[in-house]
Design a protein around this motif. Structure first.
Motif, PDB file in Angstrom:
ATOM      1  N   PRO A  29       0.781  -1.240   0.000  1.00  0.00           N
ATOM      2  CA  PRO A  29       0.000   0.000   0.000  1.00  0.00           C
ATOM      3  C   PRO A  29       0.818   1.299   0.000  1.00  0.00           C
ATOM      4  O   PRO A  29       0.382   2.315   0.522  1.00  0.00           O
ATOM      5  CB  PRO A  29      -0.828  -0.131   1.281  1.00  0.00           C
ATOM      6  CG  PRO A  29       0.022  -0.945   2.183  1.00  0.00           C
ATOM      7  CD  PRO A  29       0.739  -1.922   1.287  1.00  0.00           C
ATOM      8  N   TRP A  30       1.978   1.294  -0.630  1.00  0.00           N
ATOM      9  CA  TRP A  30       2.815   2.496  -0.663  1.00  0.00           C
ATOM     10  C   TRP A  30       2.120   3.658  -1.371  1.00  0.00           C
ATOM     11  O   TRP A  30       2.048   4.769  -0.850  1.00  0.00           O
ATOM     12  CB  TRP A  30       4.169   2.203  -1.319  1.00  0.00           C
ATOM     13  CG  TRP A  30       4.982   3.441  -1.474  1.00  0.00           C
ATOM     14  CD1 TRP A  30       5.280   4.086  -2.639  1.00  0.00           C
ATOM     15  CD2 TRP A  30       5.570   4.212  -0.427  1.00  0.00           C
ATOM     16  NE1 TRP A  30       6.023   5.209  -2.389  1.00  0.00           N
ATOM     17  CE2 TRP A  30       6.214   5.311  -1.015  1.00  0.00           C
ATOM     18  CE3 TRP A  30       5.599   4.094   0.957  1.00  0.00           C
ATOM     19  CZ2 TRP A  30       6.893   6.274  -0.292  1.00  0.00           C
ATOM     20  CZ3 TRP A  30       6.280   5.059   1.684  1.00  0.00           C
ATOM     21  CH2 TRP A  30       6.916   6.117   1.063  1.00  0.00           C
ATOM     22  N   HIS A  31       1.608   3.417  -2.568  1.00  0.00           N
ATOM     23  CA  HIS A  31       0.989   4.516  -3.315  1.00  0.00           C
ATOM     24  C   HIS A  31      -0.356   4.920  -2.732  1.00  0.00           C
ATOM     25  O   HIS A  31      -0.784   6.067  -2.871  1.00  0.00           O
ATOM     26  CB  HIS A  31       0.926   4.178  -4.808  1.00  0.00           C
ATOM     27  CG  HIS A  31       2.305   4.084  -5.378  1.00  0.00           C
ATOM     28  ND1 HIS A  31       2.875   2.895  -5.748  1.00  0.00           N
ATOM     29  CD2 HIS A  31       3.252   5.029  -5.568  1.00  0.00           C
ATOM     30  CE1 HIS A  31       4.107   3.122  -6.155  1.00  0.00           C
ATOM     31  NE2 HIS A  31       4.364   4.398  -6.057  1.00  0.00           N
ATOM     32  N   GLU A  32      -1.006   4.001  -2.054  1.00  0.00           N
ATOM     33  CA  GLU A  32      -2.203   4.356  -1.315  1.00  0.00           C
ATOM     34  C   GLU A  32      -1.848   5.336  -0.200  1.00  0.00           C
ATOM     35  O   GLU A  32      -2.564   6.323   0.023  1.00  0.00           O
ATOM     36  CB  GLU A  32      -2.865   3.100  -0.720  1.00  0.00           C
ATOM     37  CG  GLU A  32      -3.508   2.201  -1.743  1.00  0.00           C
ATOM     38  CD  GLU A  32      -2.554   1.223  -2.443  1.00  0.00           C
ATOM     39  OE1 GLU A  32      -3.046   0.300  -3.102  1.00  0.00           O
ATOM     40  OE2 GLU A  32      -1.316   1.378  -2.344  1.00  0.00           O
ATOM     41  N   THR A  52      -7.062  -5.416   3.895  1.00  0.00           N
ATOM     42  CA  THR A  52      -6.543  -4.389   4.791  1.00  0.00           C
ATOM     43  C   THR A  52      -7.487  -4.212   5.975  1.00  0.00           C
ATOM     44  O   THR A  52      -8.667  -4.550   5.885  1.00  0.00           O
ATOM     45  CB  THR A  52      -6.383  -3.037   4.066  1.00  0.00           C
ATOM     46  OG1 THR A  52      -5.787  -2.093   4.955  1.00  0.00           O
ATOM     47  CG2 THR A  52      -7.732  -2.497   3.601  1.00  0.00           C
ATOM     48  N   ASP A  53      -6.951  -3.669   7.053  1.00  0.00           N
ATOM     49  CA  ASP A  53      -7.802  -3.294   8.179  1.00  0.00           C
ATOM     50  C   ASP A  53      -7.915  -1.769   8.275  1.00  0.00           C
ATOM     51  O   ASP A  53      -8.444  -1.238   9.231  1.00  0.00           O
ATOM     52  CB  ASP A  53      -7.271  -3.888   9.488  1.00  0.00           C
ATOM     53  CG  ASP A  53      -5.858  -3.432   9.813  1.00  0.00           C
ATOM     54  OD1 ASP A  53      -5.267  -2.662   9.025  1.00  0.00           O
ATOM     55  OD2 ASP A  53      -5.336  -3.858  10.857  1.00  0.00           O
ATOM     56  N   ASP A  54      -7.440  -1.064   7.245  1.00  0.00           N
ATOM     57  CA  ASP A  54      -7.507   0.393   7.198  1.00  0.00           C
ATOM     58  C   ASP A  54      -8.772   0.800   6.435  1.00  0.00           C
ATOM     59  O   ASP A  54      -8.869   0.586   5.223  1.00  0.00           O
ATOM     60  CB  ASP A  54      -6.264   0.957   6.509  1.00  0.00           C
ATOM     61  CG  ASP A  54      -6.163   2.459   6.625  1.00  0.00           C
ATOM     62  OD1 ASP A  54      -7.213   3.140   6.675  1.00  0.00           O
ATOM     63  OD2 ASP A  54      -5.023   2.966   6.643  1.00  0.00           O
ATOM     64  N   ASN A  58     -10.053   1.413  -0.083  1.00  0.00           N
ATOM     65  CA  ASN A  58     -11.042   0.601  -0.785  1.00  0.00           C
ATOM     66  C   ASN A  58     -10.255  -0.290  -1.747  1.00  0.00           C
ATOM     67  O   ASN A  58      -9.615   0.220  -2.674  1.00  0.00           O
ATOM     68  CB  ASN A  58     -12.033   1.494  -1.538  1.00  0.00           C
ATOM     69  CG  ASN A  58     -13.112   0.701  -2.227  1.00  0.00           C
ATOM     70  OD1 ASN A  58     -13.398  -0.440  -1.863  1.00  0.00           O
ATOM     71  ND2 ASN A  58     -13.708   1.293  -3.232  1.00  0.00           N
ATOM     72  N   LEU A  59     -10.264  -1.595  -1.527  1.00  0.00           N
ATOM     73  CA  LEU A  59      -9.489  -2.546  -2.314  1.00  0.00           C
ATOM     74  C   LEU A  59     -10.446  -3.443  -3.088  1.00  0.00           C
ATOM     75  O   LEU A  59     -11.250  -4.157  -2.482  1.00  0.00           O
ATOM     76  CB  LEU A  59      -8.605  -3.398  -1.411  1.00  0.00           C
ATOM     77  CG  LEU A  59      -7.726  -2.647  -0.411  1.00  0.00           C
ATOM     78  CD1 LEU A  59      -7.023  -3.634   0.518  1.00  0.00           C
ATOM     79  CD2 LEU A  59      -6.707  -1.778  -1.130  1.00  0.00           C
TER      80      LEU A  59
END
Length: 181
Positions: A29-32, A52-54, A58-59
């Motif tokens: 998730p770097w670019h996220e 993800t738990d963030d 939105n994945l």
């Protein structure tokens, strides 16, 4: 990396604050995180299901996107298209997979006049099976057909399209393209 520093310059020049941003080809998730730091609203579209738990992320998979397509204000594709169609990341084999993926972004994912933040390896046109493509004067202009380049931090970008690189060494500048469709 140089690519990330250039992406920051692109985002400073063409901000994404409060804009919806599709992130294409993300493994970590770097670019996220970059999108969030610059005030964007990220949606990751990937062949493989990510978790993800963030709650800010939105994945979705490519199949999920195709079932419920929406257009975004901006798209990030950093080190992604050069792999499309080569099967390396679970995508189907297709010699024009990169060109088709760009056309899909232009016609279906990115709003008219929206910005595509793009980074692919540039240099003499080469295919390193099944790792990636290198975009030179021939394939680069096929890849970006229908887009207008509005910014690159590299003043020597056009010259970089002609440089030959060894397999494990390549140059991947960030650019901002505007969708004309």
């Amino acid at each position: 990396t140089k690519t990330t520093a250039m992406l920051y310059e692109c985002l400073n020049r063409h901000p994404i604050e409060n804009k919806t941003v599709a992130i294409i080809g993300s493994v970590t998730p770097w670019h996220e995180a970059v999108c969030l730091a610059y005030g964007g609203i990220p949606t990751t579209i990937e062949y493989n299901k990510l978790v993800t738990d963030d709650e800010r992320l939105n994945l979705i998979t490519v199949d999920e996107y195709n079932q419920n397509p929406v257009k975004f204000d901006a798209v990030f594709s950093i080190s992604s298209y050069e792999h499309d169609g080569l099967g390396r990341y679970g995508d189907p084999l297709d010699p024009d997979g990169d060109l088709k993926a760009m056309a899909k972004v232009q016609n279906e994912i990115l709003k008219k006049d929206g910005f595509l933040y793009l980074a692919v390896p540039v240099g003499k046109d080469t295919l390193w099976w099944n790792a990636h493509r290198m975009y030179g004067v021939k394939r680069w202009f096929k890849l970006v057909n229908g887009f207008k380049m509005v910014y690159t931090p590299d003043p020597m970008f056009e010259l970089a399209l002609n440089i030959e690189h060894p397999h494990r060494e390549y140059y991947q500048p960030a650019v901002v393209l505007q969708n004309s469709k």
